[in-house]
Design a protein around this motif. Structure first.
Motif, PDB file in Angstrom:
ATOM      1  N   TYR A 155       0.828  -1.204   0.000  1.00  0.00           N
ATOM      2  CA  TYR A 155       0.000   0.000   0.000  1.00  0.00           C
ATOM      3  C   TYR A 155       0.869   1.263   0.000  1.00  0.00           C
ATOM      4  O   TYR A 155       0.607   2.216  -0.749  1.00  0.00           O
ATOM      5  CB  TYR A 155      -0.936  -0.008   1.206  1.00  0.00           C
ATOM      6  N   ARG A 159       0.162   3.924  -3.012  1.00  0.00           N
ATOM      7  CA  ARG A 159      -0.896   4.865  -2.634  1.00  0.00           C
ATOM      8  C   ARG A 159      -0.789   6.173  -3.411  1.00  0.00           C
ATOM      9  O   ARG A 159       0.301   6.625  -3.777  1.00  0.00           O
ATOM     10  CB  ARG A 159      -0.877   5.130  -1.143  1.00  0.00           C
ATOM     11  N   ASP A 163      -6.026   8.698  -1.921  1.00  0.00           N
ATOM     12  CA  ASP A 163      -6.429   7.437  -1.303  1.00  0.00           C
ATOM     13  C   ASP A 163      -6.748   7.612   0.177  1.00  0.00           C
ATOM     14  O   ASP A 163      -6.010   8.277   0.901  1.00  0.00           O
ATOM     15  CB  ASP A 163      -5.326   6.370  -1.437  1.00  0.00           C
ATOM     16  N   ARG A 165      -6.761   5.898   3.665  1.00  0.00           N
ATOM     17  CA  ARG A 165      -6.010   4.788   4.235  1.00  0.00           C
ATOM     18  C   ARG A 165      -6.961   3.683   4.691  1.00  0.00           C
ATOM     19  O   ARG A 165      -7.855   3.916   5.502  1.00  0.00           O
ATOM     20  CB  ARG A 165      -5.162   5.267   5.405  1.00  0.00           C
ATOM     21  N   TYR A 176      -7.556  -3.397  -5.999  1.00  0.00           N
ATOM     22  CA  TYR A 176      -6.718  -2.573  -6.870  1.00  0.00           C
ATOM     23  C   TYR A 176      -7.090  -2.819  -8.325  1.00  0.00           C
ATOM     24  O   TYR A 176      -7.404  -3.948  -8.703  1.00  0.00           O
ATOM     25  CB  TYR A 176      -5.240  -2.948  -6.720  1.00  0.00           C
ATOM     26  N   LEU A 185      -5.396   1.749  -5.960  1.00  0.00           N
ATOM     27  CA  LEU A 185      -6.347   1.307  -4.954  1.00  0.00           C
ATOM     28  C   LEU A 185      -7.723   1.896  -5.260  1.00  0.00           C
ATOM     29  O   LEU A 185      -7.873   3.102  -5.392  1.00  0.00           O
ATOM     30  CB  LEU A 185      -5.889   1.739  -3.558  1.00  0.00           C
TER      31      LEU A 185
END
Length: 193
Positions: A155, A159, A163, A165, A176, A185
């Motif tokens: 990640y 990222r 994005d 979290r 993804y 993502l």
């Protein structure tokens, strides 16, 4: 063609329950972990998501999770999907984990001095493995079961600023899209909620 990767964490294990560091070492799924895997299986069934490829870490907790999600289905075990190796910290109480250095979101290279891996090493092998999986995939969707630290390292690499979290709870699913060698993502799902 855009492809989708459903990247999952395994169900709860005995070491998760006991709050022990679990990277290269392994422990079995708990009853709750088995139930979490069944909830993920139900999610995929309800959404009618079919997989052209199925992959799991070589660790028992990931394989057992995969076998509960996709019973009687062929899958490939991949060493590149294994959890972060925490070296001499393996099996120790989680409270012994070091604090993150100022400005860092992970343990960085801390575990290298103790026979383990750095976050960059984990990210690199995860990216190499998952890229190969997606390049070889003959279809739209792939399912890969790994572990929390490995998912988090991956990640961090991919990222985007926009994005949100995700949580990295047991049996979480990070979705993804894969296009032209890049991972994006789309969403994260916690089937137990």
């Amino acid at each position: 063609m855009s492809k989708k990767l459903y990247l999952m964490r395994h169900g709860e294990t005995l070491f998760n329950q006991l709050k022990k560091v679990q990277g290269a070492c392994d422990s079995p799924l708990t009853t709750l972990g088995q139930e979490q895997a069944k909830q993920a299986r139900n999610y995929f069934r309800q959404k009618q998501i079919q997989f052209a490829g199925r992959y799991a870490s070589t660790q028992e907790r990931a394989c057992d999770t995969m076998e509960m999600i996709q019973p009687n289905s062929f899958y490939t075990r991949k060493k590149g999907l294994k959890e972060w190796n925490f070296g001499f910290y393996e099996g120790a109480p989680e409270y012994l984990n070091p604090p993150h250095k100022s400005g860092q979101e992970s343990y960085g290279d801390f575990f290298l001095d103790y026979g383990g891996e750095s976050v960059d090493q984990v990210e690199q092998r995860m990216t190499t493995t998952l890229t190969q999986i997606m390049e070889d995939l003959e279809g739209e969707n792939a399912l890969a079961v790994s572990s929390g630290g490995a998912l988090f390292s991956f990640y961090l690499k991919w990222r985007q600023e926009k994005d949100r979290r995700p949580t990295f709870s047991n049996c979480c699913i990070l979705v993804y899209t894969y296009q032209e060698g890049q991972f994006y993502l789309q969403t994260s799902i916690d089937p137990g909620k």
